[in-house]
Every structure is written in C-alpha cells, then in structure tokens.
Design an enzyme around this catalytic site. Sequence first.
Site, mmCIF file in Angstrom:
data_model
loop_
_atom_site.group_PDB
_atom_site.id
_atom_site.type_symbol
_atom_site.label_atom_id
_atom_site.label_comp_id
_atom_site.label_asym_id
_atom_site.label_seq_id
_atom_site.Cartn_x
_atom_site.Cartn_y
_atom_site.Cartn_z
ATOM 1 N N GLU A 516 0.809 -1.228 0.000
ATOM 2 C CA GLU A 516 0.000 0.000 0.000
ATOM 3 C C GLU A 516 0.837 1.270 0.000
ATOM 4 O OE1 GLU A 516 -2.731 -3.246 1.231
ATOM 5 O OE2 GLU A 516 -0.696 -2.662 1.841
ATOM 6 N N HIS A 585 -11.591 -4.987 8.233
ATOM 7 C CA HIS A 585 -12.126 -4.881 6.875
ATOM 8 C C HIS A 585 -13.458 -4.140 6.855
ATOM 9 C CE1 HIS A 585 -9.156 -7.980 6.010
ATOM 10 N NE2 HIS A 585 -9.430 -7.896 4.721
#
Length: 787
Positions: A516, A585
């Site tokens: 990321e 999540h």
Amino acid sequence: MVREIVVLPDFTPGFVEVGGKIPKFQYRKSLQEELKEKNLTKQDCVDMLRCMLLIRNFEEMIVELRERKGRYGPIKYLYIGASHLSVGQEAVSTGAIGAISADDYITSHHRGHGDALAKGFFALRRMSETSLVEFIKGEEEIASYLGLEIEGKTCEELFEEALRLHLFRMIAELFGKEAGYCRGRGGGMHIADFSRGHLGANAIVGGSLGMAVGSGIASWFFEDKKVTLCFAGDGAFNNGIAHEALNMATMAQFTNGLMSKRYGIPTIFAIVNNQYGMTGQQRGEVTGIEFLAERGFGYNREGMHAEVVNGMDVLAVRDATMRAAKLAREGQGPVLLEFWCYRFKGHSLSDRLERKEDETYRALRELEAWQKIDPIRTFSEKLIKEGIITHEEFENLKKEARSRNEAMAVKASEARSPDPKKIYFGLFSDTSSKEVPEEFRNSPVLKEPEFLRRDPEKEITYREAIIEALFQEMRRDRRVVLWGEDIADYGGAFGATKGLLEFFGRTRIFNTAISEAAIVGSGIGAALRGLRPVVEIMYIDFILQAMDQVGNQAAKWKYMSGGQAVIPLTIRTTIGGGKGYAGQHSQSLEAILAHLPGLKIVAPSNAYDAKGMLASAIRDDNPVIFIEHQNLYRHPLSSSKVPREEYLVPLGKAKIIREARGSEESVTAVAWSSTVPIVLKAAEELSREGIETEVIDLRSLYPLDMDTIIRSVQKTNKMLIVHQAVQCMGFGAEIAAQVQEKAFDYLDAPILRVTAPNTPPPSSPVLEKAFLPDEKDVIEAVRKLLG
C-alpha cells in the site's frame, strides 16, 4: 549505539558474494587516466571542487549560527530550524549529480542540503549564455534585490551571478523567507526546485523512495530516457517503504514482455551510507549484513546491478553513477548503489563528538580516521598534484566560496518574511485538466465495451458507473494510468475495474504487489512528473499501511514546496461493513483522512454521482481520496439513470436529495456514502407520521459545503447527522461544531448524531447488526429531536 564496533574507512577492492557478485570499491583510476581518456575535463574537476566547497560552506554556516549564538561573518541572525548536516558527505551529492543530465530528476532526504545545492550548481553550469540570462531574468525581483547584473557579462560571470541567486534562495528557504525555494513553507529538510528536476527533500526517513519509483514509472511511460536519482540514508533502507519501493521498481512485468513496453524502471537508488541512522549502526548492530547493497539480489536476478562505492571519492561516485545512468537509460534499471561515506557532525548539532568525554555511540578515533580522508582535502590534493590548480588557487576557491555564502546569508537574513495572511498559499491547486494536450488525447481502445451502446434510460449500478468513469477518463487522456492490487485481470476485489485490461492493455492498468505504501508513493511521484494516476487501496482499513505516503507526502507536498508541486492523483478505496469481516475490513476511516490538510475527500452515494465525481477527481490537479462503499456497488437504491456521455459532478458541493415540504415538524439530516439510502428510507417512514426530513447528501467531505447545510438548518431548525463511522471524533463532530458556530440561533434542539458505537466493528452477525446504524436508529433520533 555501540562504541565496541569501530567502523574505520577500509576501501579494499573486492566483491560481496551473496546470490551473485556485488562489486565493492572497484574504482581505481587515477585522475590522470580520467583526463587522458576524456571522461572529464580540467574544468569538470574544478567544478566538482567548487560544488563541494559550496556545500561545505553552506553547512558550516549553520554550525556557526548555532554555536556562535546567531553570528556568522558580518550577520547576527537567530536561526531556528533543523541542523541535519552533510559535512563530510559532499562527494556523494557532487559526484552523483554531476554524473546525470541537467533534465534528470532527484529525490532527497532530511540531510539533503548538498543534493539541492549540487542539482542547482550543475544545472546552471550546463546552461548556455542565453539560458543563464533567461534564468536570471526569470527571477527579476530577486535578481534586483541581490543587485545581479547581466549586461556585458561573460558566460563565466553570468554563471557566478546565477549561482549566487541559487545559493540565496537556498539560504532564504533555510531562514524561512518568502524568496526561498519553497517560500519558507518547507524549510531546510524539504527544499525542492521542480524547475530543475529536484522533486524534493524529505524529513520522513525513506519518505521519497516510493515517489522515486513513481518518477521512474513516468519516464517508463513517457519514454523520455530520463533517470531519477533517489538519495536516501542507510537508515531509510531499513524502513518498510524501502522494501515495497524496490520490489515495485523491479517488477518483472516491466521487462518480460507482459506489457507492450520492455523497459526497466529508470530509477537509481543511492544509499548514502554514512554508517549511522540516528545512532543505530548499520554494520554490526541494526542489520544482519555487511553491506546494504547485498539486498539487491533479493529483488531480481541481476541484483539490481548493485555496487558498493567509495563515497569519500568524488571520482568514484561520479564513475559509478554514470554507469548506472547508462544502464537505466538503456532500460536495464533499476540500479542500486551504496555510497560508503561518513558524517563528520552528529545526527544534529546537539549530538557532539569533540572530546573523548563526548563519546556515546561512536568513538573519537573513528571520526578522526574518516576526517583524514575528507573528500575536499583529498580531491584538492589530487588537483594540485596534477597541476590542474595551484595551492594558491585552491585557497582562493575556498575564500570565494566563503565570501559568496556570507554575502548571500546577509541578503537572506534581511529578506522579506512570508505574510501570515497568506498562510494558506500553496495548499491546493486551483486548476484541472480541462484541456488534454494533443499528444495525449483520444487514447486508442483495444476493444469497444458494450456499455457504450447501453440504453441511457435504464438504471445502472454504482459499480458499473465506476467502470464507465474510469473508461471514459482513460480514453480521454492517455496520462490516466491505473495500478493497485488485483485490479487488472481479476478486475479488482469488487469488480470495479473489470474489463479495463481488455480495453486498454497492461501498459495502462497493471497489478502491484500487496504494497500500500508503494502504491500511493509511486502514484505521487508519477503525478509530480505529469501522469494522472488512479491507484487503488482495496479497503480503507489498509490505507493505514500507507498513511505516511497519504498524510506526509500526498497531502503536504504542494504546500511544503511553496505551491510548486501539482499532484493530480486519485486514490480509490472502499468501505466495508455488514459482511462479518470484523475490525480490519469494516471500518469507516474518512475522519482520519479529513484531518490532513491538502487532501480532497469524496464519498458519493449513487451511480450518477459516482461517475461524475470520479471524472472530476481524475481531472483535478490535487490528491483526491475517492471513497466507494462495497454495499453500494449493487444496492438498488444506489443505482440510477446515468448518461452514456461524459459529464462532471463538481467536488465540494452537497446536494439536497429530499426536501422538507410544508410541515411544522421538520428536520435536516446529513449523510454520505452508504448511510444516504438508510436516511432516505427513514425519511419515507417519518413522512407517514407527518414529519418532514430534508436529506442532504454531503458527497464531498473536503471541500465541505457548509452553506447548503446552514441554509437547510435555518429552514428546519433541527439537525441530525448520520454516519457509519464510530461517534468519537467522527466527521459528524466537525459538521456539528461548524453548525453551532454559524447557525446556533436557528437551532431549536441540540444536534444529534446517529453513528456506530465506539468499538471496532465486530464479526458476529448479531453484534454487527447492533453496530451499524439503520433506519430504526434514524427514526428514533428524529423523534427524540422533535421531543
């Protein structure tokens, strides 16, 4: 941190054998050989010495200002700022930058004054007489202030005038002046000069590594043969972004034929190994290897052409960098160079080593051993020995450098400071790509998508709208390139990039590793170079892995560069929830992002807005976080009629999607993203009770359209804010605070919030149902507001 391990300067040539052979200290040419082979001229030699003296005097000025309580030469100036100096490392900046072209790029680090000075020095040295005149005229106000003259000057005299201007702007930035390269916004650790290919120094250790990869990707895409030289210290290459960046730069798909271009990323990673991070010793303490270059074989079979170089020898540095640049221009990059050198000063000036009693993490005899091979001393002795300069000429060069630095320090200390009324200058660009340059217009399409022939009167889903917007912008502008995890063949975890690989090929959309920080960092670097990247972070939860790149780089780079940078970067990400995925999540983290000045943040709730706002985000010349919601991709209430042709929905404008009509009992409800359908359902239910709810879809969190909210509150006199994020420090608190400040007299009741409780999202279906706001929660809150 260990005095027990003394690192002495040992430059015995050889090889490091680890998966392959890495050359170590192989440069052994004499100055006479270099001259005879015409690898450099006598003028080149003098220029390198002058550049090193330029750097040394700049750094010694900081030492004197600190140690002599603001006195330096004729001035008395209280310098407030960082003091991370590169005294002893001048050969690295000079030799490396002297070896690349003036139009190549560099990124730098917190100890990077020398890099900035050298980039300007060699850029000016390679200018023609006409270009030097244009350079000085282009800075007319500063040139006039400095009393620079161009009439009747020789090219050498014009170079000296231009060099004074460059040095003045460096010192002015250090002193926080408006005439500094970054208008005093960046200071000594963030100096940048985009006009000369300096993409910026970085106070975050390793912060520029991802950007250097992105700059290399831009060169790969534009096929311009330009290299990016990425300076970072030994400490930086132990940071997570280092692994991610080096891995991304060496991805096999750039060279193995998977893409239409077979060309390695032309980035040269320059490890400035001065032996210590802050105090942590690279060899023998904080790593398990002798040389950081050994890691090259962990990234590709060529070992990134890694080499260990004597960083105290300007000719060795120059030779290695020239060979690295040649490899990079030929498409064989990236390259990993490790320059072994030493900083004569501490991490900062509070870290002193002048006596035996000062010893903490390094020994005095170690410092003294390195000082004996001071790069300025050893190189000047070579020049004198070969008859290129005399000892007297060397003394004159030293006096010239000191005199120039003192004169420019005087001018910088007296220069105008920035106007506090203009503190917001440089935070955002006010431009967009309204017109695409001709060479990038109307990208070829490998396959026409079926949705170009769809019935515009039929609703499409939120997900389909995202795909259409991406297709539209990629076709409109060839500079729009997509990368991220699993977005190419698979079409993304939620199918929001499905088909784009077939339409445009792998040069325009490609997969990355799970990295990321590098995904975002490379996006920034590519945007700085003129691409318009759209990068994807699969879940907003994962953006925490990239928060340095988002918050310290993307958000700040334009402001810290004094408005120089243009960063047309779109970061797509998604929010989850309702699927039992629990706390890593399912979070809604938009408030964290909104706390970072310099970012635009949007969160559309329906297909029409999603297509129009994504197009606006991609065309915007600022970093935009585009937040999608997984539950909206196929939600019937988020589907809508969407024009086939391109259109734009402006960023920063909220929309009233349900008006409160003629009722004594009414309330304003503000929501965004997935909570908008929830509030609309609740509003319909409440209307049956005679309660009117004016629903505002915020759409953009920043810029925040408070005018629309205030007007509605003035009409209804009550306000409810609904968001999926937890209540504590959620974005609703900011909206409530501003309404209290701007419309307090119109409120008949306290502002209420419907949010998730202050816990991580749970996995259990029962707990998650209790965690997520729903229509019942909204209805109950409205009834409470109305008493």
